[in-house]
Design a protein around this motif. Sequence first.
Motif, PDB file in Angstrom:
ATOM      1  N   UNK A   1       8.536  15.921 -17.853  1.00  0.00           N
ATOM      2  CA  UNK A   1       8.507  14.538 -17.376  1.00  0.00           C
ATOM      3  C   UNK A   1       9.747  14.175 -16.585  1.00  0.00           C
ATOM      4  N   UNK A   2      10.880  14.758 -16.939  1.00  0.00           N
ATOM      5  CA  UNK A   2      12.113  14.473 -16.216  1.00  0.00           C
ATOM      6  C   UNK A   2      12.122  15.143 -14.839  1.00  0.00           C
ATOM      7  N   UNK A   3      11.410  16.245 -14.704  1.00  0.00           N
ATOM      8  CA  UNK A   3      11.436  17.012 -13.463  1.00  0.00           C
ATOM      9  C   UNK A   3      10.381  16.574 -12.447  1.00  0.00           C
ATOM     10  N   UNK A   4       9.370  15.847 -12.884  1.00  0.00           N
ATOM     11  CA  UNK A   4       8.350  15.389 -11.944  1.00  0.00           C
ATOM     12  C   UNK A   4       8.957  14.359 -11.002  1.00  0.00           C
ATOM     13  N   UNK A   5       8.493  14.340  -9.759  1.00  0.00           N
ATOM     14  CA  UNK A   5       9.072  13.381  -8.800  1.00  0.00           C
ATOM     15  C   UNK A   5       8.777  11.940  -9.218  1.00  0.00           C
ATOM     16  N   UNK A   6       9.708  11.074  -8.908  1.00  0.00           N
ATOM     17  CA  UNK A   6       9.557   9.664  -9.227  1.00  0.00           C
ATOM     18  C   UNK A   6       8.538   9.040  -8.286  1.00  0.00           C
ATOM     19  N   UNK A   7       7.720   8.151  -8.817  1.00  0.00           N
ATOM     20  CA  UNK A   7       6.691   7.482  -8.027  1.00  0.00           C
ATOM     21  C   UNK A   7       7.079   6.008  -7.897  1.00  0.00           C
ATOM     22  N   UNK A   8       7.113   5.540  -6.685  1.00  0.00           N
ATOM     23  CA  UNK A   8       7.396   4.124  -6.451  1.00  0.00           C
ATOM     24  C   UNK A   8       6.086   3.347  -6.479  1.00  0.00           C
ATOM     25  N   UNK A   9       6.055   2.338  -7.325  1.00  0.00           N
ATOM     26  CA  UNK A   9       4.860   1.527  -7.489  1.00  0.00           C
ATOM     27  C   UNK A   9       5.241   0.068  -7.284  1.00  0.00           C
ATOM     28  N   UNK A  10       4.422  -0.611  -6.522  1.00  0.00           N
ATOM     29  CA  UNK A  10       4.634  -2.034  -6.285  1.00  0.00           C
ATOM     30  C   UNK A  10       3.539  -2.828  -6.967  1.00  0.00           C
ATOM     31  N   UNK A  11       3.874  -4.029  -7.327  1.00  0.00           N
ATOM     32  CA  UNK A  11       2.907  -4.949  -7.882  1.00  0.00           C
ATOM     33  C   UNK A  11       2.600  -5.962  -6.786  1.00  0.00           C
ATOM     34  N   UNK A  12       1.341  -5.985  -6.327  1.00  0.00           N
ATOM     35  CA  UNK A  12       0.965  -6.847  -5.202  1.00  0.00           C
ATOM     36  C   UNK A  12      -0.147  -7.800  -5.619  1.00  0.00           C
ATOM     37  N   UNK A  13      -0.199  -8.902  -4.924  1.00  0.00           N
ATOM     38  CA  UNK A  13      -1.243  -9.894  -5.168  1.00  0.00           C
ATOM     39  C   UNK A  13      -2.262  -9.763  -4.043  1.00  0.00           C
ATOM     40  N   UNK A  14      -3.443  -9.216  -4.375  1.00  0.00           N
ATOM     41  CA  UNK A  14      -4.496  -8.978  -3.393  1.00  0.00           C
ATOM     42  C   UNK A  14      -5.797  -9.537  -3.931  1.00  0.00           C
ATOM     43  N   UNK A  15      -6.556 -10.170  -3.054  1.00  0.00           N
ATOM     44  CA  UNK A  15      -7.879 -10.688  -3.416  1.00  0.00           C
ATOM     45  C   UNK A  15      -7.822 -11.515  -4.704  1.00  0.00           C
ATOM     46  N   UNK A  16      -6.780 -12.324  -4.786  1.00  0.00           N
ATOM     47  CA  UNK A  16      -6.584 -13.235  -5.916  1.00  0.00           C
ATOM     48  C   UNK A  16      -6.382 -12.506  -7.242  1.00  0.00           C
ATOM     49  N   UNK A  17      -5.889 -11.248  -7.146  1.00  0.00           N
ATOM     50  CA  UNK A  17      -5.623 -10.460  -8.355  1.00  0.00           C
ATOM     51  C   UNK A  17      -4.295  -9.741  -8.202  1.00  0.00           C
ATOM     52  N   UNK A  18      -3.645  -9.514  -9.314  1.00  0.00           N
ATOM     53  CA  UNK A  18      -2.415  -8.739  -9.340  1.00  0.00           C
ATOM     54  C   UNK A  18      -2.800  -7.266  -9.491  1.00  0.00           C
ATOM     55  N   UNK A  19      -2.325  -6.410  -8.560  1.00  0.00           N
ATOM     56  CA  UNK A  19      -2.734  -4.995  -8.557  1.00  0.00           C
ATOM     57  C   UNK A  19      -1.529  -4.099  -8.304  1.00  0.00           C
ATOM     58  N   UNK A  20      -1.680  -2.841  -8.721  1.00  0.00           N
ATOM     59  CA  UNK A  20      -0.662  -1.828  -8.409  1.00  0.00           C
ATOM     60  C   UNK A  20      -0.933  -1.267  -7.029  1.00  0.00           C
ATOM     61  N   UNK A  21       0.147  -0.950  -6.332  1.00  0.00           N
ATOM     62  CA  UNK A  21       0.031  -0.285  -5.040  1.00  0.00           C
ATOM     63  C   UNK A  21       0.966   0.905  -5.056  1.00  0.00           C
TER      64      UNK A  21
END
Length: 94
Positions: free
Chosen positions: A31-51
């Motif tokens: 788990x420490x060696x896997x690349x880091x993933x950047x995730x954003x929290x966005x508001x789309x179509x009147x819902x909060x979603x991961x991007x």
Amino acid sequence: KDLQSAWRVHWDHQLYKALEYQYHRGLETLNEMLPQVNVSLVFKQRRLQFEPPLEEIRTAHYKQVKDFLNLPLVFKGVSDVSEKAGFFRGMMDS
């Protein structure tokens, strides 16, 4: 030829021990060696979603874990014995 075969089998067993040690060390820190993933929290179509979507993140993560876990299946040794599929498979079970 016979002496060379015995020597190659010996080297296969030495390779097995070294690779098994590194494989288990890799499992401990995977788990420490896997690349880091950047995730954003966005508001789309009147819902909060991961991007990117959570399914894509999960799929990419599982693929990387699976690729590491299957490494012993693609290892090749130096003797005829280790050329057969499954010679290094035992380290996956231990």
